[in-house]
Design a protein around this motif. Structure first.
Motif: not given
Ligand code: NAG
Ligand code: NAG
Length: 317
Positions: A53-78
């Motif tokens: 499990y990663v922290d928020q900064a790493s998640a955003l940096n690695q695009n494991l957390t992605f936000v656009s408009g009303d999309h809140f996406v959380i995804q693993p490393d693929f």
């Protein structure tokens, strides 16, 4: 009228049911608002998953957390193949900053994680587990079957065999110390409630109502004509009496909800393998290849669809 008729039928059949209540919206979370409403927990998975499990900064940096408009996406490393001797697959575990007792929460979810080795969950949990309880709203493993909604508690909490719900009880003792912490699960009848079938139908709405008289979980698939307008629209006030028979119902007959459940935070996570998905008998039954850990280590692209996409979360109190 339909609700009244259902009540009369339930009374005639002797099924335990509890009327709903009215609530006002106290929180509406969408898109980037998830980033401040939740904390990313970069912890060791307590369920022993093949995850990091990663922290928020790493998640955003690695695009494991992605936000656009009303999309809140959380995804693993693929993309990365894992060193078998190294850390697990990068993923998100997020916890709400706010804790709740009597409340209704509605999750509008477009897509949920799918695939062999996955163990996604949307749940609530209190401090000092299991003494403040746990409510699993959406949970499953390895794309197996429909959703299971489950309570996990300390001793002295069990469910009546007969109650008004559309799902099927798996076990009725909620105490984590019995049945290897299986809890009192209810398997939903709607196959669109989980995994690839949930996604193929555009997801839908999960709602959980917690009161001292009982805990209820409802699910409506995206194109389900029976979704109440107030759920679909995320109205500012709601009346759960009009929502129809819940998918899962955990009444207070043999479980004092107020003493088994304290303030609970919402947790949304995706782990891999671990105590549930990786249990060798459960993994073998799923029809998934090789062993769970080998599969997760060696098949990054299998996790491209292991993402959550939330449209919104609304809280009512
Ligand atoms: C980040 O992930 C989102 C959601 O999957 C995707 O739409 C976007 O293209 C990705 N961004 C980058 C830079 O890869
Ligand atoms: C909630 O709905 C029930 C059932 O339709 C109704 O009896 C009750 O009056 C409603 N409550 C409010 C405050 O509107």
């Amino acid at each position: 009228m339909a609700t009244r008729l259902a009540s009369i039928l339930c009374l005639a059949l002797g099924l335990r049911q509890v009327l709903g209540a009215t609530y006002s919206q106290t929180s509406s979370i969408s898109g980037s608002q998830f980033l401040s409403a939740f904390t990313w927990q970069a912890i060791t998975d307590p369920t022993h998953g093949r995850v990091r499990y990663v922290d928020q900064a790493s998640a955003l940096n690695q695009n494991l957390t992605f936000v656009s408009g009303d999309h809140f996406v959380i995804q693993p490393d693929f993309t990365n193949t894992l060193d078998p001797n190294g850390a697990g697959r990068d993923s998100n575990r997020i916890q709400s900053n706010q804790a709740y007792e009597t409340a209704v929460m509605i999750f509008n979810i477009r897509h949920m994680p799918q695939g062999c080795g996955t163990w996604p969950a949307v749940w609530t949990v209190g401090a000092d587990w299991p003494n403040n309880g746990e409510v699993d709203i959406l949970e499953g493993v390895n794309d197996q079957g429909s959703n299971t909604a489950t309570l996990h508690t300390s001793s002295g909490c069990s469910m009546p065999a007969s109650r008004s719900m559309t799902g099927t009880a798996l076990q009725n003792n909620c105490n984590v110390a019995v049945n290897s912490n299986a809890g009192c699960g209810v398997r939903l009848s709607d196959t669109r409630s989980y995994g690839p079938t949930f996604n193929a139908n555009g997801g839908g709405w999960y709602a959980m109502e917690r009161r001292n008289t009982g805990i209820k979980v409802w699910f409506w698939s995206r194109n389900d004509g029976s979704v109440p307008a107030e759920v679909k629209n995320g109205a500012t006030s709601i009346n759960t009496s009009n929502w129809g028979t819940p998918a899962a119902f955990f009444p207070d007959d043999s479980c004092d909800i107020s003493s088994h459940f304290g303030p609970n935070n919402i947790v949304i996570d995706l782990t891999f393998c671990g105590d549930f998905a990786g249990n060798s008998a459960i993994y073998a039954q799923s029809g998934c290849p090789s062993t769970c850990v080998d599969f997760v280590n060696n098949n990054p692209s299998a996790f491209r669809n292991a993402y959550f996409d939330f449209q919104w979360l609304k809280i009512y109190q």
